[in-house]
Design an enzyme around this catalytic site. Sequence first.
Site, PDB file in Angstrom:
ATOM      1  N   ASP A  89       0.818  -1.212   0.000  1.00 43.06           N
ATOM      2  CA  ASP A  89       0.000   0.000   0.000  1.00 43.06           C
ATOM      3  C   ASP A  89       0.851   1.260   0.000  1.00 43.06           C
ATOM      4  OD1 ASP A  89      -2.354  -1.385  -0.088  1.00 43.06           O
ATOM      5  OD2 ASP A  89      -2.731  -1.293   2.067  1.00 43.06           O
ATOM      6  N   ASP A 193      -0.140  14.313  21.324  1.00 39.42           N
ATOM      7  CA  ASP A 193       1.059  14.053  20.523  1.00 39.42           C
ATOM      8  C   ASP A 193       0.871  14.443  19.066  1.00 39.42           C
ATOM      9  OD1 ASP A 193       2.138  13.044  22.806  1.00 39.42           O
ATOM     10  OD2 ASP A 193       2.705  11.101  21.967  1.00 39.42           O
ATOM     11  N   THR A 204      -8.155   2.673   7.288  1.00 38.73           N
ATOM     12  CA  THR A 204      -7.643   1.345   7.654  1.00 38.73           C
ATOM     13  C   THR A 204      -6.132   1.367   7.861  1.00 38.73           C
ATOM     14  OG1 THR A 204      -7.538   0.790   5.292  1.00 38.73           O
ATOM     15  CG2 THR A 204      -9.482   0.055   6.513  1.00 38.73           C
TER      16      THR A 204
END
EC number: 2.7.1.23
Length: 309
Positions: A89, A193, A204
């Site tokens: 990906d 943070d 996802t």
Amino acid sequence: MGINSDVSRPRARSTPNMSKKFQTIGLIGKPHHQGTNQTIEKLHLWLTAQGYTVLVEERVSAELEIEFQAVDLVEIGERCDLAIVVGGDGNMLGAARVLARYDVAVIGVNRGNLGFLTDLPPDGFETQLAQVLGGEFETEHRFLLEAEVHRHGMIKASNTAVNEAVLHPGKIAHMIQFEVYIDEQFMYSQRADGMIVSTPTGSTAYSLSAGGAILTPNLQALILVPMFPHTLSCRPIVVDACSTIKLVVSPDNGENLEVSCDGHVHLSVLPGDEIIIRRSQQRLMLIHPKGHNYFHVLRNKLGWGSKLF
């Protein structure tokens, strides 16, 4: 040995052949990866044997042992009807940010880990790819994000993201302070943070790891996920994709920050800067083999339970 592309070659798509949906195909891959190189070589031989014009992205070309036309990613976008990305990906994201500028379809061969965006298997891709090339495929458009860093009323840096834009500390992890506005309406201040602003495509990825919800790809929405907020009441929030998100960095932050686009491109941020994140006009045109089912992908990749009966 590779054959470099002729610099005098016009950057135009091939003359249409009505018998073929795609005419010129670009191959893009994960550099310095033996499995990727093998798959690209197999793809090149298989496609050229069927009469397609095939271009190979120059970053992987040096390691191939076949004759090919080596071009850069921009030329693939300009000349190709279809781009095949071989890798994970991350490789798809890197290519997609460039290819989204052009009217080129993109499909992936998975040589990575999970592979949410790469449908085809590296071994035995021929059957499904032949169906795709024959016009049997499903088209899906994924929108991108545009992230801008504003300083004293001027845009200092900008880039696009397929998955997410993330405000975070620079080199050392520490808490930062910033305000969040949605369509110029103040939502809240944060001590955290950082902040992840994700598309459905990115839901996802990093967003999921930080506790965000999964958004189906057809949703026109964004999800904001605070990273380790210093409060027990802060939760991810989903907003309309047409919203303009503004993160105002507190001048009290002692060190410089960054905005990361898909973890690949980093924009420098100073205390007091404003980060504007909105939906981009660019769209990625993904194609899938017929019968593609997003929930089957989730079930397979995330190890969800199968049918009981």
